[in-house]
Design an enzyme around this catalytic site. Structure first.
Site, PDB file in Angstrom:
ATOM      1  N   VAL A   1       0.873  -1.183   0.000  1.00 29.79           N
ATOM      2  CA  VAL A   1       0.000   0.000   0.000  1.00 29.79           C
ATOM      3  C   VAL A   1       0.903   1.223   0.000  1.00 29.79           C
ATOM      4  O   VAL A   1       1.958   1.234   0.615  1.00 29.79           O
ATOM      5  CB  VAL A   1      -0.981   0.024   1.199  1.00 29.79           C
ATOM      6  N   SER A   2       0.485   2.261  -0.734  1.00 33.16           N
ATOM      7  CA  SER A   2       1.376   3.382  -0.970  1.00 33.16           C
ATOM      8  C   SER A   2       1.438   4.400   0.167  1.00 33.16           C
ATOM      9  O   SER A   2       2.228   5.309   0.142  1.00 33.16           O
ATOM     10  CB  SER A   2       1.004   4.103  -2.264  1.00 33.16           C
ATOM     11  N   SER A   3       0.600   4.241   1.173  1.00 38.24           N
ATOM     12  CA  SER A   3       0.746   5.090   2.353  1.00 38.24           C
ATOM     13  C   SER A   3       0.198   4.358   3.556  1.00 38.24           C
ATOM     14  O   SER A   3      -0.591   3.428   3.427  1.00 38.24           O
ATOM     15  CB  SER A   3       0.008   6.427   2.192  1.00 38.24           C
TER      16      SER A   3
ATOM     17  N   GLN B   1       4.262   2.314   2.741  1.00 37.38           N
ATOM     18  CA  GLN B   1       5.233   3.376   2.494  1.00 37.38           C
ATOM     19  C   GLN B   1       4.538   4.638   2.031  1.00 37.38           C
ATOM     20  O   GLN B   1       3.382   4.604   1.624  1.00 37.38           O
ATOM     21  CB  GLN B   1       6.215   2.932   1.424  1.00 37.38           C
TER      22      GLN B   1
END
Length: 202
Positions: free
Chosen positions: A10-12, A39
């Site tokens: 997942v990007s955040s 991240q």
């Protein structure tokens, strides 16, 4: 004995990885074999992915929900696919795109179709990300032009801020009480105090 793994990215830290985990669980991937990276959008350090790649052995199977889990751009997705399928000798199944399942069509035609689909999808994934960034930039520019401010809303100073500062400077009021009345942290208080003094000097 060949193992079955799953990779989730997942990007955040605010995004929920639950959907990806549910899809992997439906395919009987054990929770101990699911590697998860969270991240920020700016960083692409993937410690869990790197750990997973080191663990993969020839004949293992890796499930990912979508092709863009493998990289942030067209070239990176292609490179990771090559490393996993050619160097590590594992099978990959992309859940959202059944055509990208290397267990099917091990012959020349099957490999050709998988490679072709991969190239198209990784290009589309990169293109979509770039379009999203452009739309976000355009949206922010329009909002700023309309006077919309971004970030946390400014904390308004109480009307008696000057009086509170005066009492605090004379040591007649503890800082804790000033912060409570102003409803702000100590760092914010000192920042506001600097701004207040600059305004008084003008």
């Amino acid at each position: 004995m060949a193992q079955v793994y799953g990779y989730v990215r997942v990007s955040s830290i605010d995004q929920n990885e639950e959907r990806q985990i549910v899809e992997l669980s439906k395919r009987n991937v054990l929770s101990k074999n699911i590697y998860i990276d969270k991240q920020s959008g700016k960083s692409f350090e993937r410690p869990q992915y790197k750990k997973l790649v080191r663990k993969l052995k020839q004949g293992d199977l890796l499930y990912i929900l979508s092709i863009d889990r493998l990289g942030r751009n067209y070239l990176e997705i292609q490179e990771q696919w090559r490393i996993l399928t050619k160097e590590k000798g594992i099978d990959i199944c992309v859940i959202d795109m059944p055509l990208l399942d290397t267990r099917n069509g091990k012959d020349l035609m099957g490999t050709f179709i998988a490679d072709l689909v991969l190239q198209i999808l990784s290009f589309v994934a990169q293109n979509e990300r770039e379009n999203i960034r452009k739309r976000q930039a355009q949206g922010i520019a329009v909002a700023k032009a309309k006077g919309i401010k971004f970030g946390r809303p400014e904390i308004a100073l109480p009307e008696n801020f000057g009086e509170l500062v005066h009492e605090w400077e004379k040591k007649r009021l503890p800082i804790s009480e000033v912060l409570e009345v102003c409803k702000m942290s100590e760092a914010t208080f000192y920042r506001k105090l600097r701004e207040y003094r600059l305004l008084k000097q003008k």
